[in-house]
Motif scaffolding. Structure first.
Motif, PDB file in Angstrom:
ATOM      1  N   ALA A 149       0.874  -1.343   0.095  1.00 30.04           N
ATOM      2  CA  ALA A 149      -0.080  -0.129  -0.083  1.00 30.04           C
ATOM      3  C   ALA A 149       0.794   1.295   0.052  1.00 30.04           C
ATOM      4  N   PHE A 150       2.066   1.222   0.312  1.00 28.10           N
ATOM      5  CA  PHE A 150       2.999   2.459   0.441  1.00 28.10           C
ATOM      6  C   PHE A 150       3.030   3.448  -0.778  1.00 28.10           C
ATOM      7  N   ASN A 151       2.445   4.495  -0.546  1.00 23.88           N
ATOM      8  CA  ASN A 151       2.418   5.412  -1.385  1.00 23.88           C
ATOM      9  C   ASN A 151       1.743   5.064  -2.900  1.00 23.88           C
ATOM     10  N   ARG A 152       0.789   4.176  -2.698  1.00 24.09           N
ATOM     11  CA  ARG A 152       0.100   3.421  -3.942  1.00 24.09           C
ATOM     12  C   ARG A 152      -1.007   4.316  -4.257  1.00 24.09           C
ATOM     13  N   GLU A 153      -0.940   4.915  -5.410  1.00 21.15           N
ATOM     14  CA  GLU A 153      -2.562   5.745  -5.800  1.00 21.15           C
ATOM     15  C   GLU A 153      -3.584   5.193  -5.994  1.00 21.15           C
ATOM     16  N   ILE A 154      -4.551   5.673  -5.349  1.00 20.58           N
ATOM     17  CA  ILE A 154      -6.046   4.954  -5.534  1.00 20.58           C
ATOM     18  C   ILE A 154      -7.032   6.270  -5.263  1.00 20.58           C
ATOM     19  N   THR A 155      -7.977   6.111  -6.225  1.00 15.27           N
ATOM     20  CA  THR A 155      -9.040   7.328  -5.990  1.00 15.27           C
ATOM     21  C   THR A 155      -9.762   6.860  -4.824  1.00 15.27           C
ATOM     22  N   PHE A 156     -10.569   8.049  -4.266  1.00 13.27           N
ATOM     23  CA  PHE A 156     -11.196   8.099  -3.149  1.00 13.27           C
ATOM     24  C   PHE A 156     -12.505   7.289  -3.263  1.00 13.27           C
ATOM     25  N   ALA A 157     -13.084   7.100  -4.645  1.00  9.44           N
ATOM     26  CA  ALA A 157     -14.067   6.011  -4.768  1.00  9.44           C
ATOM     27  C   ALA A 157     -13.646   4.562  -4.955  1.00  9.44           C
ATOM     28  N   GLN A 158     -12.369   4.207  -5.182  1.00  7.64           N
ATOM     29  CA  GLN A 158     -12.017   3.056  -5.208  1.00  7.64           C
ATOM     30  C   GLN A 158     -11.524   2.737  -3.441  1.00  7.64           C
ATOM     31  N   LEU A 159     -11.236   3.603  -2.871  1.00  3.73           N
ATOM     32  CA  LEU A 159     -11.125   3.338  -1.408  1.00  3.73           C
ATOM     33  C   LEU A 159     -12.082   3.066  -0.794  1.00  3.73           C
ATOM     34  N   GLN A 160     -13.327   3.771  -0.996  1.00  2.10           N
ATOM     35  CA  GLN A 160     -14.598   3.470  -0.390  1.00  2.10           C
ATOM     36  C   GLN A 160     -15.099   2.212  -0.638  1.00  2.10           C
ATOM     37  N   LYS A 161     -14.698   1.665  -1.783  1.00  2.00           N
ATOM     38  CA  LYS A 161     -15.110   0.263  -2.257  1.00  2.00           C
ATOM     39  C   LYS A 161     -14.457  -0.736  -1.207  1.00  2.00           C
ATOM     40  N   VAL A 162     -13.235  -0.453  -0.652  1.00  2.00           N
ATOM     41  CA  VAL A 162     -12.308  -1.399   0.036  1.00  2.00           C
ATOM     42  C   VAL A 162     -13.020  -1.251   1.298  1.00  2.00           C
ATOM     43  N   VAL A 163     -13.360  -0.003   1.658  1.00  2.00           N
ATOM     44  CA  VAL A 163     -13.661   0.070   3.088  1.00  2.00           C
ATOM     45  C   VAL A 163     -15.216  -0.407   3.240  1.00  2.00           C
ATOM     46  N   LEU A 431      -3.941   0.711   4.879  1.00  4.34           N
ATOM     47  CA  LEU A 431      -4.785   1.869   4.069  1.00  4.34           C
ATOM     48  C   LEU A 431      -4.460   3.028   4.526  1.00  4.34           C
ATOM     49  N   ALA A 432      -3.876   3.559   5.531  1.00  2.11           N
ATOM     50  CA  ALA A 432      -3.362   4.895   6.062  1.00  2.11           C
ATOM     51  C   ALA A 432      -2.193   5.232   5.268  1.00  2.11           C
ATOM     52  N   LEU A 433      -1.505   4.387   4.521  1.00  6.35           N
ATOM     53  CA  LEU A 433      -0.461   4.585   3.748  1.00  6.35           C
ATOM     54  C   LEU A 433      -0.748   4.853   2.315  1.00  6.35           C
ATOM     55  N   LEU A 434      -1.872   4.723   1.986  1.00  2.38           N
ATOM     56  CA  LEU A 434      -2.396   4.965   0.554  1.00  2.38           C
ATOM     57  C   LEU A 434      -2.220   6.501  -0.086  1.00  2.38           C
ATOM     58  N   ASN A 435      -2.002   6.601  -1.198  1.00  2.00           N
ATOM     59  CA  ASN A 435      -1.963   8.165  -1.716  1.00  2.00           C
ATOM     60  C   ASN A 435      -3.299   8.155  -2.561  1.00  2.00           C
ATOM     61  N   VAL A 436      -4.256   8.938  -1.959  1.00  2.00           N
ATOM     62  CA  VAL A 436      -5.450   8.776  -2.171  1.00  2.00           C
ATOM     63  C   VAL A 436      -5.585  10.148  -3.100  1.00  2.00           C
ATOM     64  N   THR A 437      -6.292   9.787  -4.275  1.00  2.55           N
ATOM     65  CA  THR A 437      -6.428  10.975  -5.541  1.00  2.55           C
ATOM     66  C   THR A 437      -7.876  11.291  -5.710  1.00  2.55           C
ATOM     67  N   ASN A 438      -8.197  12.277  -6.339  1.00  2.00           N
ATOM     68  CA  ASN A 438      -9.427  12.697  -6.660  1.00  2.00           C
ATOM     69  C   ASN A 438     -10.367  13.033  -5.438  1.00  2.00           C
ATOM     70  N   LEU A 439      -9.561  13.296  -4.386  1.00  2.00           N
ATOM     71  CA  LEU A 439     -10.479  14.016  -3.301  1.00  2.00           C
ATOM     72  C   LEU A 439      -9.606  15.345  -3.076  1.00  2.00           C
ATOM     73  N   LYS A 440     -10.317  16.423  -3.716  1.00  2.00           N
ATOM     74  CA  LYS A 440      -9.464  17.791  -3.763  1.00  2.00           C
ATOM     75  C   LYS A 440     -10.226  18.152  -2.488  1.00  2.00           C
TER      76      LYS A 440
END
Length: 452
Positions: A149-163, A431-440
């Motif tokens: 997960a370290f600094n791996r880019e993921i969109t906020f929408a994708q992260l919410q699917k994981v959650v 999951l705290a290490l992810l680089n979450v994008t598309n959440l301005k």
């Protein structure tokens, strides 16, 4: 949008049916435990992990772990942790990993001295293989999840699917608890952790899972309820899960959930302008009302005993000397072991034998921090420093992770009351290490995330 809602409702229904099935035919739980990784492997192989499918599969495994344990489906206690670790390795094969993740390889190397101390121990009363697997499966799972997960880019929408993937099996846990124990009043007689209201399983672990569910469905409620029907549905789910978490009489999971939710609200407030903060004020008020309501109902169902539990009192109102259910004595023993063996510790898994001699009973550690100190010594301190510091280093660089504080708090609080018995703290930490994008974090975007 309509299809999405129907799909969400259908998934919730399916997981309620799963609870009914494993309650009626317990053997199905073992089949369920085997099917999940098989289906997960198929999904990852078919997609080549193009959209981080290993995170979705692992999240589901994390969410289902306690259900499998309480229904006898787990093949062994480390099954889920080792399965999640395996999926992380598969994910690295398909999608590589960041070079910056080398710090977590160092974390793994820091565990080796403790392993060597145990392997060369002359204490024949310890099953070395069992001790190592039991105590190191959690750190191993955490390290591999973190490397992936370290600094791996993921969109906020994708992260919410994981959650949400973590949350769906918690629906099954909640339904199962109502089937196992429909009447809380009939089984609550004291202020100790209650196995009956916890499905006959460990209240601490059930509370941890339900606390995670509280956070998941709180996010669904305030960020993803774009209609009144969805608002009501997610609100009911949150209340029901919270109620069952509270009546386990295990405080750790509930307190952890409250802190994680507060952390999310803090970041939402921080990234808002005055207009959005006005809407958030309403969210705060409604959250407070829901909290008071579910606490009042829980107090009524337990004849006021739940209030005494959180006030650290027994059934007749006397304050207990032990505030942490016996954990203080274990922690004190582990700290003494560390001071007696400050460099290498006593070896991975050997702390239990030392505590047995000191306390006169076989007491497993509930605190991963003091366990690391006692069993790994100075190397444990260095390992803990990596775990404590690195998430904040990444967050300082990438500020778009709305759930960062919540995930970090869940990990930190959980390892302090439930160690790493389950895979949840290891995976959520990663999951705290992810680089979450598309959440301005501009005002317009934040405003859109808040339920009107």
């Amino acid at each position: 949008m309509k299809n999405t809602k129907l799909s969400y409702s259908f998934l919730l229904l399916i997981h309620a049916v799963i609870a009914l099935a494993v309650f009626a035919v317990p053997f199905l739980s073992k089949i369920y435990a085997l099917i999940i990784p098989i289906v997960g492997l198929f999904i990852v192989y078919r997609t080549k992990n193009e959209n981080n499918e290993v995170l979705l599969v692992s999240a589901y495994l994390v969410g289902v772990e306690v259900l499998l344990r309480m229904t006898g489906g787990n093949l062994n206690n480390e099954y889920i942790k080792l399965s999640v670790a395996s999926f992380m390795l598969i994910g690295m094969i398909y999608s590589s990993f960041s070079m910056g993740a080398f710090v977590y390889w160092i974390f793994l190397l820091l565990l080796i001295p403790g392993i060597l101390v145990t392997a060369t121990s002359n204490d024949f009363s310890t099953d070395i293989k069992k001790a190592l697997v039991f105590n190191l499966s959690g750190p191993l799972c955490l390290a591999l999840c973190s490397i992936y997960a370290f600094n791996r880019e993921i969109t906020f929408a994708q992260l919410q699917k994981v959650v949400l993937a973590m949350g769906l099996p918690i629906i099954s846990i909640t339904v199962y608890l109502f089937l196992y124990n429909p009447s809380v009043q009939s089984v609550v007689t004291g202020t100790q952790s209650n196995f009956e209201t916890s499905g006959g399983f460990g209240p601490n672990q059930v509370s941890t899972a339900l606390g995670l569910g509280m956070f998941v469905f709180f996010t669904q409620l305030i960020l993803f309820s774009k209609s009144k029907k969805m608002l009501i549905l997610n609100g009911v789910l949150l209340l029901v899960i919270s109620y069952r978490a509270i009546v386990t009489f295990s405080r750790g999971g509930v307190i952890t959930a409250i802190v994680a939710i507060a952390a999310l609200l803090f970041l939402l407030y921080y990234y808002s302008n005055a207009k959005v903060r006005g809407k958030l004020a309403l969210v705060f008020i409604l959250t407070g009302i829901m909290g008071v309501g579910i606490w009042t109902y829980s107090s009524m169902q337990t004849s006021g005993l739940i209030g005494k539990r959180y006030a650290n009192q027994d059934a007749i109102g006397r304050v207990k000397k032990d505030k942490l259910g016996g954990r203080e004595a274990i922690m004190d023993a582990e700290l003494k072991i560390f001071f007696d063996n400050p460099i290498f510790g006593v070896g991975a898994g050997e702390g239990k034998e030392y505590r047995r001699k000191a306390l006169g009973e076989n007491a497993a550690s509930h605190n991963e921090i003091t366990r690391m100190l006692s069993e790994h010594g100075l190397f444990g301190i260095f390992g803990l420093l990596i775990l404590f510091i690195m998430p904040f280093v990444l967050y300082y660089i990438n500020r778009g992770h709305l759930y960062f504080l919540s995930f970090y708090a869940f990990w930190l609080l959980t390892i302090n009351h439930a160690a790493m018995r389950t895979a949840a703290p290891a995976f959520v930490y990663a999951l705290a290490l992810l680089n979450v994008t598309n959440l301005k974090t501009n005002n317009n975007t934040v405003e859109e995330t808040i339920t009107s």
